[in-house]
Scaffold this active site. Structure first.
Site, short mmCIF file in Angstrom:
data_model
loop_
_atom_site.label_atom_id
_atom_site.label_comp_id
_atom_site.label_asym_id
_atom_site.label_seq_id
_atom_site.Cartn_x
_atom_site.Cartn_y
_atom_site.Cartn_z
N CYS A 129 146.32 75.11 110.88
CA CYS A 129 145.46 74.12 111.44
C CYS A 129 144.97 74.32 112.83
CB CYS A 129 146.34 72.65 111.40
SG CYS A 129 145.25 71.32 112.07
N CYS B 25 144.72 71.19 115.28
CA CYS B 25 145.96 70.94 115.73
C CYS B 25 146.51 71.63 116.61
CB CYS B 25 147.26 70.83 114.53
SG CYS B 25 146.32 70.20 112.80
N ASP B 26 146.20 72.92 116.55
CA ASP B 26 146.87 73.86 117.37
C ASP B 26 146.14 74.75 118.37
OD1 ASP B 26 149.38 72.96 116.14
OD2 ASP B 26 149.07 74.61 114.72
#
Length: 334
Positions: free
Chosen positions: A151, A154-155
């Protein structure tokens, strides 16, 4: 009951929730506060993931509101569960193995229980597909959450990826989108694709190919991931699928963008699904093809797939379930 069969504990509820992530627990918090006394089945290693869903597979979560310093994924799931319990949700670490949505009330089965429910909220999520090669996993010798992720949104903004060379594996729209996103933070972004053409839409391809920070490595697969002196991802061994030539690519991040698999097989075709297996909901709602059954989170969202959007649809599902129950009560009183 025949010999060897286990007599199931029978339970009767207004709302039963299936799932264990932000969508499920938000739905539980709202329905519990509405005094619907919900039951939540969080599953046990359902789809190969511990209770808590995909958040349990990530480390720092920096984009969930209310935690300015960030929070570990597993800690966030524990807080969500704690809040659900606080308002009276009954949580069982059991996996729903079968359900019957053709009868009223609906029936859900685990290995030990049969639950009859007036409303059901499905929030079982979707699992990111990952490739299996040396260094790709967790534990000793693996760099999952140490530079390898599924992701980018997300990261990707994490400090370990900033101003460093990064790589994305995939050839669809998600890969193009993630590569463009990562180009905001990385010094260089490589798209590694095993074929000589993308399957992504033309407009998404153009955005990626026109980005000066993105370079495509065609006809290539990853053989192995290796680390650096800090124990984080340091690079990849690659193989050209046409020439069989092996090469080395130094990167600090690798992101799988090869799709997700929604956890809908247990539904056994009882709800309308799209071509990729996601639950179809009425636009602007969490209503499924069966009245009284609602879907929230990544199991019905193949576009955003964020913890906060999952929580939002969990709220929607809970409110819609409450309204549905009120309508039933009115009809019965009429």
């Amino acid at each position: 009951m025949t010999k060897g069969e286990v007599e199931l504990e029978r339970m009767r509820v207004a709302t039963c929730i299936v799932g264990s992530g932000p969508a499920a627990h938000t739905a539980a918090i709202y329905t519990a506060r509405a005094e619907l006394m919900p039951i939540l089945f969080e599953g046990w290693m359902a789809n190969g993931i511990a209770p808590g869903g995909q958040l349990t597979t990530t480390t720092d979560v920096e984009n969930f509101p209310g935690f300015p310093q960030g929070i570990m994924g597993i800690e966030l799931t524990e807080k969500l569960k704690e809040q659900s319990l606080r308002f009276g949700t009954r949580i069982f670490t059991e996996t729903v193995v079968h359900l019957d949505l053709s009868v009223k009330p609906f029936r859900l089965y685990t290995d030990t229980k049969q639950v009859n429910a007036d409303t059901v909220i499905i929030a079982t999520g979707a699992v990111a597909k990952r490739l299996d090669f040396p260094g790709a996993g967790e534990g000793e010798g693996g760099f999952w959450n140490k530079g390898i992720s599924a992701c980018a949104v997300c990261d990707g903004a994490a400090p370990i990826f900033r101003n460093r060379a990064l790589a994305v594996i995939g050839g669809g729209d998600s890969a193009m989108e993630e590569a463009n996103f990562l180009s905001k933070y990385g010094s260089k972004v490589y798209i590694i694709h095993r074929r000589d053409a993308f399957r992504a839409s033309k407009i998404m391809q153009k955005r990626a190919l026109d980005n000066p920070k993105i370079e495509v490595i065609w006809n290539t697969e990853v053989l192995k991931a290796f680390g650096n002196e800090r124990g984080l991802l340091g690079g990849l061994n690659l193989r050209n699928t046409v020439t069989d030539e092996v090469s080395l690519l130094e990167v600090s991040g690798l992101f799988f963008a090869i799709g997700h698999e929604p956890a809908t097989k247990f539904l056994e075709g009882q709800l309308e699904l799209d071509s990729e297996g996601y639950i179809v909901t009425k636009p602007g709602t969490t209503q499924t093809s069966i009245p009284g059954v609602f879907a929230a989170g990544d199991v019905q969202d193949k576009k955003w797939r964020q913890a906060i959007t999952a929580a939002g649809t969990g709220c929607m599902a809970a409110l819609e379930a409450e309204h549905f129950l009120q309508e039933i009560a009115v009809q019965e009183d009429a």
